[in-house]
Design a protein around this motif. Structure first.
Motif, short mmCIF file in Angstrom:
data_model
loop_
_atom_site.label_atom_id
_atom_site.label_comp_id
_atom_site.label_asym_id
_atom_site.label_seq_id
_atom_site.Cartn_x
_atom_site.Cartn_y
_atom_site.Cartn_z
N THR A 1 -4.40 7.35 -1.53
CA THR A 1 -3.93 6.01 -1.20
C THR A 1 -4.29 5.01 -2.29
O THR A 1 -5.24 5.20 -3.05
CB THR A 1 -4.55 5.51 0.12
N ILE B 1 -3.77 2.07 5.08
CA ILE B 1 -2.58 2.89 5.27
C ILE B 1 -3.02 4.30 5.62
O ILE B 1 -4.01 4.81 5.10
CB ILE B 1 -1.68 2.87 4.01
N SER B 2 -2.27 4.91 6.53
CA SER B 2 -2.55 6.28 6.92
C SER B 2 -1.23 6.98 7.18
O SER B 2 -0.17 6.35 7.19
CB SER B 2 -3.46 6.34 8.14
N ARG B 3 -1.33 8.28 7.43
CA ARG B 3 -0.10 9.05 7.54
C ARG B 3 -0.34 10.27 8.42
O ARG B 3 -1.40 10.91 8.34
CB ARG B 3 0.35 9.47 6.14
N ALA C 1 0.84 -1.19 0.00
CA ALA C 1 0.00 0.00 0.00
C ALA C 1 0.88 1.24 0.00
O ALA C 1 2.02 1.19 0.45
CB ALA C 1 -0.93 0.01 1.21
N ARG C 2 0.32 2.36 -0.50
CA ARG C 2 1.05 3.62 -0.51
C ARG C 2 0.11 4.77 -0.19
O ARG C 2 -1.11 4.66 -0.38
CB ARG C 2 1.72 3.87 -1.85
N ILE C 3 0.69 5.85 0.29
CA ILE C 3 -0.07 7.05 0.58
C ILE C 3 0.79 8.26 0.25
O ILE C 3 1.97 8.31 0.61
CB ILE C 3 -0.55 7.07 2.05
#
Length: 116
Positions: free
Chosen positions: A56, A68-70, A48-50
């Motif tokens: 995302t 996924i979070s940031r 996964a990417r953000i």
């Protein structure tokens, strides 16, 4: 930039784990943070990417189970993993890059083992 991954461990099938990836400093106002994983005998694969703006995407194999979070203020990305399966067992690596740039960073891996 150094990336520090943490949060791996042993969990039973159906359980949950949360991974964190903390960057030693701000990467860029226009960057991406991501998770990859590598199971024994297999190639490293995207999870996964953000982006720094919050966009995302995730691999089909984890959609609906992983989130996924940031937190840009903390230079940290998170991976919430629910409904874990034995096939999720792998070393999970965090990754960061400047969008449109050439700088890329990898963290050390953290082991996730899903087993009864």
């Amino acid at each position: 930039v150094q990336l520090q991954a943490s949060g791996g461990g042993l969990v039973q099938p159906g359980g949950s784990l949360s991974l964190s990836c903390a960057a030693s400093r701000s990467i860029s106002s226009n960057s991406v943070m991501a998770w990859y994983r590598q199971a024994p005998g297999k190639q490293r694969e995207f999870v996964a990417r953000i982006s720094s703006s919050g966009f995302t995407n995730a691999a089909d194999s984890v959609k609906g189970r992983f989130t996924i979070s940031r937190d840009n203020a903390k230079n940290t990305a998170y991976l919430q993993m629910n409904s874990l399966k034995p096939e999720d067992t792998a070393v999970y690596y965090c990754y960061a890059a400047v969008i449109g740039g050439t700088s890329t960073y990898w963290g050390q891996g953290t082991q996730v083992t899903v087993s009864s």
